[in-house]
Structures are given as C-alpha cells and as structure tokens.
Design an enzyme around this catalytic site. Structure first.
Site, PDB file in Angstrom:
ATOM      1  N   GLU A 143       0.833  -1.211   0.000  1.00  0.00           N
ATOM      2  CA  GLU A 143       0.000   0.000   0.000  1.00  0.00           C
ATOM      3  C   GLU A 143       0.865   1.258   0.000  1.00  0.00           C
ATOM      4  O   GLU A 143       0.551   2.243  -0.676  1.00  0.00           O
ATOM      5  CB  GLU A 143      -0.933  -0.013   1.212  1.00  0.00           C
ATOM      6  CG  GLU A 143      -2.044  -1.048   1.117  1.00  0.00           C
ATOM      7  CD  GLU A 143      -2.823  -1.199   2.411  1.00  0.00           C
ATOM      8  OE1 GLU A 143      -3.951  -0.695   2.462  1.00  0.00           O
ATOM      9  OE2 GLU A 143      -2.304  -1.812   3.355  1.00  0.00           O
ATOM     10  N   GLU A 184      21.633 -10.972  -1.297  1.00  0.00           N
ATOM     11  CA  GLU A 184      21.603 -11.032   0.161  1.00  0.00           C
ATOM     12  C   GLU A 184      20.161 -11.165   0.645  1.00  0.00           C
ATOM     13  O   GLU A 184      19.223 -10.813  -0.069  1.00  0.00           O
ATOM     14  CB  GLU A 184      22.220  -9.759   0.764  1.00  0.00           C
ATOM     15  CG  GLU A 184      23.601  -9.428   0.229  1.00  0.00           C
ATOM     16  CD  GLU A 184      24.075  -8.032   0.629  1.00  0.00           C
ATOM     17  OE1 GLU A 184      23.515  -7.465   1.587  1.00  0.00           O
ATOM     18  OE2 GLU A 184      24.993  -7.515  -0.025  1.00  0.00           O
ATOM     19  N   LYS A 190      17.005  -9.920   2.715  1.00  0.00           N
ATOM     20  CA  LYS A 190      16.490  -8.634   3.206  1.00  0.00           C
ATOM     21  C   LYS A 190      15.915  -8.867   4.603  1.00  0.00           C
ATOM     22  O   LYS A 190      14.742  -9.203   4.763  1.00  0.00           O
ATOM     23  CB  LYS A 190      15.431  -8.049   2.267  1.00  0.00           C
ATOM     24  CG  LYS A 190      15.024  -6.640   2.660  1.00  0.00           C
ATOM     25  CD  LYS A 190      14.025  -6.044   1.704  1.00  0.00           C
ATOM     26  CE  LYS A 190      13.677  -4.629   2.129  1.00  0.00           C
ATOM     27  NZ  LYS A 190      13.132  -4.547   3.499  1.00  0.00           N
ATOM     28  N   ARG A 242      18.775   5.708  10.448  1.00  0.00           N
ATOM     29  CA  ARG A 242      18.708   6.349   9.137  1.00  0.00           C
ATOM     30  C   ARG A 242      18.265   7.809   9.220  1.00  0.00           C
ATOM     31  O   ARG A 242      18.806   8.678   8.562  1.00  0.00           O
ATOM     32  CB  ARG A 242      17.734   5.571   8.233  1.00  0.00           C
ATOM     33  CG  ARG A 242      17.745   6.062   6.798  1.00  0.00           C
ATOM     34  CD  ARG A 242      16.538   5.530   6.018  1.00  0.00           C
ATOM     35  NE  ARG A 242      16.384   4.102   6.143  1.00  0.00           N
ATOM     36  CZ  ARG A 242      17.031   3.200   5.412  1.00  0.00           C
ATOM     37  NH1 ARG A 242      17.919   3.604   4.514  1.00  0.00           N
ATOM     38  NH2 ARG A 242      16.806   1.909   5.575  1.00  0.00           N
TER      39      ARG A 242
END
EC number: 6.5.1.2
Length: 594
Positions: free
Chosen positions: A34, A118, A120, A141
């Site tokens: 979504e 890799e 996730k 982050r």
C-alpha cells in the site's frame, strides 16, 4: 489543475505521516504494498507535472523522521533506502537498465553482470562510524542525511565490536562508516513479548517494531536485555591509507575479518537467471530461518560500476529489493466486536480462529471501518482468507462464499455506542465512519483518553498502565486528567493488589511527570489529528500553552504543516468549555514546562 495539486499534497502528507510512524514510532499502519502504491502514484504525478516537485517530497528524499528525544548525527554519506520490486518482469527490467547504462561507459559482457544477492532482513538500518578501528558513534537512518544518535545503546549490543580486529601489522581505515541491520530473532521476539505480557505492558506487533523500539530506548540497560543482533551489509565511506577491494563481496569479507557479522546466505552470481534461482531458494527456506526476512536484496558487486551508476534522491541505482508476496491463510470468522476508540471512532474488530503467518499468531483483524464489513459481505461463521500484508498488517482479503454455513449469522451494524449507549453519528457516508460524540461521558473514551494522557510519549507517568487506570475509573477515583494530580496514597490503596510501596512509587512518578515539555503536553491532550510531529511544531511555533490557547482560528489556518480540518480541530478543541477547564486545571496543578 487544482485537483492535481490537492492530490499531490494529500499524497505527500500521507507518505510523510507513514514514514514518521515507521521510522520513529516503530509502527506500521499500512502494508509495504500500500505504501509503494501511494509512492508510485506520487512519482507518476510528479513525472507528468515536474513543476510540482519539491525537495521535501517523498520521491526526492526520506522524510525528516528523527525522534526528538535523541540527539542527532550527520552521516558521512547519505543513508538511502532501496527501490522495491515484486515480480520477475520488474527484476528483468532492472537488469536491462543496468546493462544499458553500463554499456555506455564500459565494454561489459551483456550476459554476465555479477550480482551480490543477500537476504532482506526485517529490522532497522544502522550506520556505525569507526575511527582508526574504534567505535565513535552510531545512528539510525533518520532523514537519510541526519540520524538519531543511538551510540550508548549500540555499545550494549554484543554483536557490534567496540574495536575492530586487525591482523599483525594490518592498516585499518582512518575513518570507516559501516551500514547494517539491527534485528531480533524469532525466539528472542517471542520471549520478549511473553515478558511484556506478564508485566502488563503492550506487546510488539512484529519483530521489526521490537528491534526499532529496543534500539531507541532511553535506558541502554533495557537495550542490552533485548538480545538485539547486528548484521553488516556494506561500507558506505572510508578514508586513509587502507585500500579496499573493488568488490562489494570482497569488502563484506573484510568487514567480517575485522569482527563484524555478515549474513551466511550471501551468494555471488553471474547473470540474472541465478538471481531468480536464489530468490526461489530463499522463499523455500524462509520459514526455517531464525529471523524474519521480507525478500532479497540484489546489488551489483563491482564497486566501480556502483559509483558509475550512482544514486537517486531516495535509493541507489545499483541495488534493488525483491520483496516476497504476502502470505495467505484460510480461517474461520468467529465474531466481530465494535470497539470505541479514544476519539469516539467505532472500529470493527474481527476475531478469527488463530492462524500462524510469518511466525506470528493472528487472532484478530482490525477492519478499520464499517464499510469493510459491508464490502466483504461478512457473516459470523464465514471462511475467510487472511493476509498479513507486507508481513506486518493482518487483513481479511475476502470470504469463501461457497463455504458459507447455513447457520452463519448476520453482523448487525450498531446504531448506538457499545460503551455508553449514545446515538452514533455517520461522519462519512462513503466509508460509513461511525463516531460516538459523548466524549468523556463515554466510559470507553474516558479510559482511552486517560491512558493516552499518561502514556510514555505524553505525560510519561511511570506505572500508570491500563490495569491501574481501568481500576481508578471503575472505582470513581479519576474522571479527567486533572484527577491524576489529586490522587493520594489512601485512594491508591483501594486498588486491587496495591500496597504502600506501590502507591508511593506511583505518587512519585506523578510528581516527576509534572516536569514536562510543551510538545509532550500538547500531545497528551489528545487533540484529534494532532500527533507527536504536529505537537512538536505547535510547541515550536507558540512557545507557551497560554499563547496556544489564546490563538485565533486564523492563526491555525495559516500554519503550513497542517490542513484546514486539523486547524479547525485544534481551535475547536481548545475552545470547548470542558477541554478549556481541563487545561486550566492542569496548569493549576503546578506543571513545570521545560
């Protein structure tokens, strides 16, 4: 044109809100699918109408999503997200674009681009800076440029070395910025939720939220007890005499030699067909892994090629996340209960036979509004398909009509509040949004409002949990937030399983809670549509609670960070007599705004 501008604005506000919830609050209100649909719609509109693009758009950057309770750190290199794909055709298109862009600069073998594949891992991205091998700081982050300082908590995580190992006379980079994922194993997540449940605390809805919440703890000792794990997935920046390999995989092996954990399932492949084989293999073994994953990550292994391809505003052009489809399970609908929320919103909750999806037991599903019940044509006893969208949000997709039993029961949509009996108002005919307007005279709303007021992000009254508040309200000891500050030991001793020491501790917590920031106080009031982010901005704009209460409607309408409806909600709330008296009573309770 006005409709286009309005739609773009709505999409940006929605995406910013969802990013704030995901990165700061550790909450997932919608599935990944979504979210991606909303982002793609915004991207298409901005592509068609480029003059509508702004620097703050979610297509151009990651929203400013830092927790104000944590200090901030600037990353050496921007910490970007990843573009997502969900089917084979998109993967082939990614490979085709890579070959096309690289062929303009290099004589490459068109069929043998080397990729590093890799897992996730479903966790929280972390950036760690080492100076001459010693851990200097760590950050989340954030907005991609500036993240939250979580160094103290990271120092409490065993799998993150404080000093890098070096062999003999090996030279380490003067500066080394590592990127990786913080996560919690399935077993540790299960144990953590059992502990939370036994202590009367709210459990985490999924492992990712548990990892995020644990990493952002203000007390590093709590983080230490949460069994967090770190897995390095790359080097973003380095400086000094040390030369690094031009292979992403080579750099990961070097990190591993220095003492940083890397994933055991990494594969180096040539060409795109082996990438698909890796994807299918990982899907098969997914349930056997000790931790949650939601896809694979595909990166070009050659670091020179990575530099040539560069990065977009949000994500690198040399990597992509190939997400797994949502898992589906059949189960039986046992009941639908209509719950009254803090603001009077009536939400249907579907109770089902428990099913396990992605190692999570699903017992109930939030239906959001009455229209969902009507749209799905639900009846008690139906066989339903449940999807855990994005491996986070449970959702009833549809019913199996041919399996409907003869004694299936019709679901009666309430006309009166399930808590107080007031007539419900239909606010939105399209989605059939029902609301109880009784406010604090409604017992369910009163309890929810008081729980919100005392919660950690609001007044932060330690020990004032749901069980205590339910008893205080049921025994008539509190009715409004002001009543918290007139509680006495004698009143608290009336509660079940409450002794003198417990009462004294809670009274001390109430006293400590009187010293509060203006933003937390505004958030605690529970103004409809005013979350933490808007509360912070209102506190910054108005500086004092008196200024906020004396502001006129025009003042709120001129604020750029809220819309017209939110502005009217704030003004109406502050000028409603009961709310006004409540705020004045709280001020007279000797609150100290810091």
């Amino acid at each position: 044109m006005k409709l286009i501008k309005n739609r773009v604005q709505i999409l940006r506000e929605r995406l910013n809100y969802l990013e704030y919830l995901y990165y700061v609050k550790s909450e997932s209100k919608v599935s990944d699918e979504e979210y991606d649909i909303l982002l793609e719609e915004l991207r298409q509109l901005e592509f068609k109408y480029p003059y509508l693009i702004t620097k703050s758009s979610s297509t151009q950057s990651i929203s400013n999503v830092c927790d104000n309770s944590l200090n901030r750190i600037r990353h050496q290199k921007p910490m970007l997200s990843l573009n997502s794909i969900r089917d084979k055709s998109q993967l082939l298109l990614f490979d085709k674009r890579i070959k096309y862009k690289l062929s303009n600069h290099y004589n490459i073998n068109q069929n043998l681009i080397v990729y590093c594949c890799e897992l996730k891992i479903d966790g929280v991205a972390l950036s760690i800076l080492y100076k001459q091998g010693k851990l200097v700081h760590a950050a989340t982050r954030g907005d991609g440029k500036i993240g939250e300082n979580v160094t103290k908590n990271v120092n409490a995580i065993d799998s993150i070395p404080k000093n890098l190992k070096k062999n003999n006379n090996e030279i380490l980079p003067d500066l080394l910025e590592i990127r990786g994922e913080i996560f919690i194993s399935k077993l540790s997540f299960s144990k953590l939720n059992q502990e939370m449940l036994s202590s009367g605390k709210k459990v985490f809805s999924n492992a990712r939220n548990a990892a995020s919440g644990s990493l952002r703890q203000l007390d590093p000792h709590v983080t230490e007890l949460r069994s967090l794990v770190f897995c390095c997935y790359g080097i973003s920046y380095y400086a000094g005499l040390k030369q690094l390999p031009n292979s992403h995989w080579g750099r990961l092996k070097l990190c591993n030699r220095w003492g940083l954990s890397i994933n055991n399932y990494i594969q180096i492949v040539s060409g795109i067909d082996p990438v698909l084989e890796y994807y299918n293999y990982v899907r098969k073994i997914r349930s056997e892994l000790e931790y949650q994953i939601d896809g694979i990550v595909i990166k070009i292994d050659n670091c020179i090629y990575q530099d040539q391809l560069g990065c977009g505003f949000r994500a690198p052009n040399w990597a992509v996340a190939y997400k797994f489809p949502a898992e589906l399970k059949l189960t039986k609908l046992n009941d639908v209960v209509f719950k009254v929320g803090r603001t009077g919103l009536i939400t249907p909750i579907a109770y089902i036979n428990p099913v396990v999806i992605g190692n999570v037991i699903i017992k109930k599903v939030n239906m959001h509004n009455v229209n969902e019940v009507k749209r799905l044509n639900l009846m008690i006893g139906d066989t339903v398909i449940v999807q855990r969208s994005g491996d986070v949000i449970p959702k009833i997709l549809k019913i199996i009509l041919e399996n409907r039993v003869d004694n299936a029961k019709f679901i009666k949509i309430p006309e009166f509040c399930p808590s107080c009996g007031s007539i419900l108002k239909v606010e939105d005919n399209k989605s059939s949004v029902l609301r109880c307007l009784a406010k604090l005279t409604c017992l369910a709303q009163r309890k929810s409002a008081l729980k919100h007021f005392a919660s950690r992000k609001a007044m932060n009254i330690q020990g004032m949990g749901s069980r205590v508040i339910n008893q205080l309200v049921d025994k008539g000891l509190i009715c409004t937030p002001v009543d918290f500050f007139s509680l006495s030991k004698e009143k608290l001793l009336c509660l079940d399983r409450y002794g003198e020491k417990s009462a004294e501790r809670l009274l001390q917590s109430i006293l400590i809670a009187k010293e509060i920031t203006l933003s937390a106080f505004i958030y605690a009031l529970g103004i409809p549509g005013v979350g933490e982010s808007v509360s912070n901005k209102l506190a910054y704009m108005y500086r004092t609670i008196e200024n906020l209460m004396n502001a006129d409607l025009q003042s709120f309408l001129q604020l750029k960070f809220i819309g017209k409806i939110a502005a009217m909600n704030i003004y109406s709330f502050l000028h409603q007599s009961d709310n006004y008296n409540n705020i004045q009573g709280l001020i007279r309770s000797n609150l100290i705004f810091k």
